[in-house]
Design an enzyme around this catalytic site. Structure first.
Site, short mmCIF file in Angstrom:
data_model
loop_
_atom_site.label_atom_id
_atom_site.label_comp_id
_atom_site.label_asym_id
_atom_site.label_seq_id
_atom_site.Cartn_x
_atom_site.Cartn_y
_atom_site.Cartn_z
CG ASP A 179 -13.20 -2.12 0.55
OD1 ASP A 179 -12.63 -3.22 0.44
OD2 ASP A 179 -12.86 -1.12 -0.10
CG ASP A 201 -1.91 -1.12 1.24
OD1 ASP A 201 -1.88 -1.95 0.32
OD2 ASP A 201 -2.73 -1.17 2.18
#
Length: 243
Positions: free
Chosen positions: A130, A9
């Protein structure tokens, strides 16, 4: 077989991990290229690269990630995620050399575009789900995006071939994956499922392996690797021994 995708990330050009996806909670782990090369050297066949700035709308790391994918070449396959919401960002990700791209917010906010993209690119596009409870999160997990299963019904009709399922409350927390959620999603769709969020031990991976027959065929590894809970080699050995 369970495919493992070490995550890299990226925020402000650095490799980071967030807690529950909260902006400002990041812990920095150095250069993205160093992390990516380390996972490849240890046997990774896939990487999950995320542009967090693009996801949060605070800029992007597009050039840096494209250079990294180019540098890695054919040593590894790359799933690219973060801020892919229109033709320009999608084509940039594919042109950068991504094997697969993961769209999230756009799948919730722009169903017509998403349907066209799924029809055009097929398995090169997956959808990130998500979730908090059964409620989807959007825009870098800062907004609600509707009911999980209602969205899945639409996306299944549009031909989605893969979902990346993250329990936001567990991401980066090292508290174990939400196995119930993963099982519920896998049982309701013909698409393949990638498990994401909360994996903290080899025992967690063993429990995800029990879901392979139900359609969970991949798992993203993040903080567990960065914090040394286990090595990628140990995880790969566990997976290969399960075959």
């Amino acid at each position: 077989m369970l495919t493992l995708l070490p995550a890299v990330d990226v925020r402000d050009g650095k490799a980071v991990r967030l807690r529950q996806g909260v902006s400002g909670s990041e812990k920095v782990y150095g250069e993205p290229a160093d992390a990516a090369k380390a996972w490849v050297d240890q046997g990774a066949q896939w990487l999950h690269l995320v542009d967090l700035d693009a996801a949060f709308g605070t800029g992007d790391n597009r050039d840096k990630l494209a250079a990294l994918v180019n540098e890695l070449g054919d040593r590894v396959k790359v799933e690219l995620s973060g801020g892919i919401r229109d033709d320009a960002s999608l084509e940039a990700a594919l042109d950068a050399g991504a094997t697969r791209v993961n769209i999230g917010t756009a799948a919730l906010e722009d169903p017509e575009w998403t349907s066209q993209v799924l029809a055009r690119y097929g398995q090169r596009v997956c959808v990130g789900l998500d979730v908090r409870g059964h409620t989807l999160a959007a825009r870098g997990w800062t907004r609600q995006g509707g009911d999980l299963f209602e969205a899945m019904e639409r996306l299944d009709r549009d031909g989605c071939s893969r979902y990346v399922v993250t329990d936001v409350t567990r991401d980066g927390m090292m508290t174990g994956p939400n196995l119930d959620l993963l099982g519920q999603v896998a049982d309701r769709t013909p698409a393949k499922v990638t498990a994401s969020g909360g994996i903290s031990s080899l025992d967690d991976l063993s429990r995800i392996l029990d879901l392979v027959d139900r359609g969970v065929d991949s798992a993203i590894l993040g903080k567990s690797l960065y914090e040394g809970a286990f090595t990628l080699g140990q995880a790969l050995d566990l997976v290969s021994g399960h075959c």
